[in-house]
Scaffold this active site. Structure first.
Site, PDB file in Angstrom:
ATOM      1  N   LYS A 116       0.813  -1.217   0.000  1.00  0.00           N
ATOM      2  CA  LYS A 116       0.000   0.000   0.000  1.00  0.00           C
ATOM      3  C   LYS A 116       0.848   1.271   0.000  1.00  0.00           C
ATOM      4  O   LYS A 116       0.495   2.264  -0.625  1.00  0.00           O
ATOM      5  CB  LYS A 116      -0.929   0.000   1.214  1.00  0.00           C
ATOM      6  CG  LYS A 116      -1.886  -1.183   1.277  1.00  0.00           C
ATOM      7  CD  LYS A 116      -2.861  -1.172   0.117  1.00  0.00           C
ATOM      8  CE  LYS A 116      -3.921  -2.240   0.276  1.00  0.00           C
ATOM      9  NZ  LYS A 116      -3.416  -3.614   0.258  1.00  0.00           N
ATOM     10  N   GLU A 200      -3.822   7.230   7.262  1.00  0.00           N
ATOM     11  CA  GLU A 200      -4.487   8.064   6.265  1.00  0.00           C
ATOM     12  C   GLU A 200      -5.643   8.825   6.911  1.00  0.00           C
ATOM     13  O   GLU A 200      -6.176   8.421   7.950  1.00  0.00           O
ATOM     14  CB  GLU A 200      -5.072   7.206   5.138  1.00  0.00           C
ATOM     15  CG  GLU A 200      -4.076   6.674   4.150  1.00  0.00           C
ATOM     16  CD  GLU A 200      -4.750   5.906   3.030  1.00  0.00           C
ATOM     17  OE1 GLU A 200      -4.082   5.682   2.018  1.00  0.00           O
ATOM     18  OE2 GLU A 200      -5.929   5.521   3.173  1.00  0.00           O
ATOM     19  N   HIS A 235     -15.506  -4.053   5.090  1.00  0.00           N
ATOM     20  CA  HIS A 235     -14.684  -3.814   3.898  1.00  0.00           C
ATOM     21  C   HIS A 235     -14.750  -4.967   2.887  1.00  0.00           C
ATOM     22  O   HIS A 235     -13.962  -4.996   1.937  1.00  0.00           O
ATOM     23  CB  HIS A 235     -13.226  -3.539   4.284  1.00  0.00           C
ATOM     24  CG  HIS A 235     -13.067  -2.408   5.256  1.00  0.00           C
ATOM     25  ND1 HIS A 235     -13.195  -1.087   4.890  1.00  0.00           N
ATOM     26  CD2 HIS A 235     -12.819  -2.404   6.595  1.00  0.00           C
ATOM     27  CE1 HIS A 235     -13.008  -0.311   5.953  1.00  0.00           C
ATOM     28  NE2 HIS A 235     -12.788  -1.079   6.995  1.00  0.00           N
ATOM     29  N   ARG A 291      -5.419  -8.226 -10.870  1.00  0.00           N
ATOM     30  CA  ARG A 291      -6.046  -9.499 -11.241  1.00  0.00           C
ATOM     31  C   ARG A 291      -7.441  -9.216 -11.772  1.00  0.00           C
ATOM     32  O   ARG A 291      -7.900  -8.076 -11.764  1.00  0.00           O
ATOM     33  CB  ARG A 291      -6.153 -10.399 -10.007  1.00  0.00           C
ATOM     34  CG  ARG A 291      -6.847  -9.687  -8.836  1.00  0.00           C
ATOM     35  CD  ARG A 291      -7.154 -10.594  -7.685  1.00  0.00           C
ATOM     36  NE  ARG A 291      -7.530  -9.867  -6.482  1.00  0.00           N
ATOM     37  CZ  ARG A 291      -8.706  -9.326  -6.232  1.00  0.00           C
ATOM     38  NH1 ARG A 291      -9.652  -9.394  -7.155  1.00  0.00           N
ATOM     39  NH2 ARG A 291      -8.971  -8.695  -5.098  1.00  0.00           N
TER      40      ARG A 291
END
Length: 491
Positions: A116, A200, A235, A291
């Site tokens: 990330k 974040e 999520h 993917r």
């Protein structure tokens, strides 16, 4: 073009790839664990090889065994599907060493976008908007407090090597920060072998909007429009639709251009998805999935492009079959993930034997599934039974068609998420397109109440229809006959 492809996956996605192979005149090779010996995908493939015990670490994650089978069977390429090894750069590296083509991007790109922090740095350099926050790992509590103060609470702490929402913690004030960091670091170390975390700015009620991209080895990169994936639980996506209800031509141009720019900057090849969070007119890069996505069928339905066949063609060295100006959107599509889970018990997994199965049909309905009547859903893998996809001329028709299709879908023997999806389709806020990533939590009480009614109604319907299912002995005989037929085809 390849003559034989090994599919390093199981269930519905394995069958999806094998169908594309069959249409292209390519032989398919399945690999399976002991638990999947009688799975439909092992019968559908032209060849099938057992590679280990039920545990994924002893079967579907065994790169060495998969490479061995590819060489033994003469497969020239490997399609990893999604999950398992699909975003593991190690598979790509081994494919490169053994002269086998991975149907996906280069291993170096998979590795860079799988981290990330690295991916965020790359996107900033590419000029793609990113969420305010750190661009390096954080371990010192004092440093973390300074960062959180500078960008403003609430903040979210994430595992750098993570995915699927695992270990994420939202922090609303400084007193919670240290405990949240320690918790995320512990989960990250356990789940991913890497305790690195980053911070974040937390967006309160964003929409999750993603863009499908496709790129070939000749420098051509396009996007195939957008998908809305805001209906989530922890999520994890539950319902997806294309296009997003809020999308305008101007916003699609901005977000689509950013997605293409992201793929071009890293030298991307094959199919991928650039995911964004959208809030108050602005959008920010979230991550890139290197993917094919679970929700790829809704893009296929509205664009008419077979993404898996396109993946195979691109991997064989061909140019993209279409240009950006060729991509047009027709109508609206919705996908519901049908899982063997009990939505009234916090979505607890519910593996077991399917004692009755009848899938929906009719115009605009597609079911991607890897199960059949009397199939035993194993407890070792993802709980997905199938993906139910519908298409309509507009969003209203798509919702009504999904409601009709869900009413026809009967699965006995295990609890499923069908009642949840029926409740979502009835939800007025969903019908208005007022979506965000905390939608399920916000409307949980009403959704649960609606599900209670639906479960009772469904039970009454099932009792009326129960006699229409074949007796178990007849089912066994038919299953044996199908198995013998499929084996004779491989022979």
């Amino acid at each position: 073009m390849f003559s034989k492809i090994l599919v390093a996956n199981r269930g519905e996605i394995a069958i999806r790839v094998m169908r594309a192979c069959r249409e292209l005149g390519i032989k398919s090779v399945a690999v399976y664990s002991e638990a999947d010996k009688n799975a439909l995908f092992t019968r559908y493939a032209d060849e099938a090889y057992e590679i280990g015990k039920p545990s994924p670490s002893q079967s579907y994650l065994r790169i060495d065994r998969i490479i061995d089978v590819a060489e033994e069977s003469g497969a020239e390429a490997i399609h990893p599907g999604y999950g398992f090894l699909a975003e593991n750069p190690g598979l790509g590296e081994e494919c490169e060493k053994h002269g086998i083509k991975l149907i996906g991007p280069k291993s170096s790109v998979i590795e860079a976008m799988g981290d990330k922090i690295t991916s965020k740095k790359l996107m900033k350099k590419a000029g793609v908007p990113v969420i305010p926050g750190t661009d390096k790992g954080v371990s010192d509590p004092d440093e973390a407090a300074e960062i959180a103060d500078s960008i403003g609470y609430p903040v979210i702490i994430k595992a750098s090597a993570g995915g699927g929402g695992i270990g994420m913690r939202t922090v609303y004030e400084e007193d919670e920060l240290i405990r949240a960091m320690e918790s995320t670091q512990s989960v990250a170390a356990s789940a991913f072998g890497d305790p690195t975390v980053y911070i974040e700015k937390y967006l309160e009620k964003p929409r999750h909007i993603e863009f499908q991209v496709m790129a070939d080895e000749h420098g051509n990169v396009i996007h195939l429009a957008d998908r809305e994936c805001s209906i989530q639980r922890r999520h994890q996506k539950l319902v997806e639709e294309a296009p997003s209800p809020i999308m305008t031509p101007e916003l699609r141009e901005r977000m689509g251009s950013a997605a293409v720019k992201a793929a071009e900057y890293i030298g991307y090849e094959n199919a991928g998805t650039v995911e964004f969070l959208y809030s108050n007119g602005d959008f920010y890069f979230l991550e890139m999935n290197t993917r094919i996505q679970v929700e790829h069928p809704i893009t296929e339905v509205i664009t008419g492009v077979d993404l898996v066949k396109e993946q195979i063609r691109v991997a064989s060295g061909e140019e993209l079959s279409c240009r950006q100006e060729d991509i047009t959107i027709r109508g609206h599509a919705i996908e519901c993930r049908i899982n063997a889970e009990d939505p009234l018990s916090d979505f607890a997994p519910n593996p077991g034997k399917i004692t009755g199965y009848r899938s929906p049909g009719g115009i605009g309905v597609r079911v991607d599934s890897g199960v059949y009547m009397n199939y035993e859903i194993p407890p070792f893998y993802d709980s997905m039974i199938s993906k139910l996809i519908v298409w309509g001329m507009d969003r209203e028709e798509a919702i009504n068609r999904m409601r009709r299709a869900l009413s026809e879908y009967i699965i006995l023997g295990v609890r499923t998420t069908i009642p949840f999806h029926k409740a979502i389709m009835k939800n007025e806020a969903f019908q208005r397109g007022e979506l965000h990533t905390h939608f399920v939590d916000e409307y949980r009480r009403g959704i649960d109440a609606e599900m209670q009614k639906i479960v009772k109604e469904d039970q009454e319907m099932v009792e009326r229809l129960h006699s229409t299912f074949l007796p178990p002995k007849k089912v066994a005989a038919i299953s044996a006959a199908i198995g013998a037929y499929m084996h004779s085809r491989r022979g």
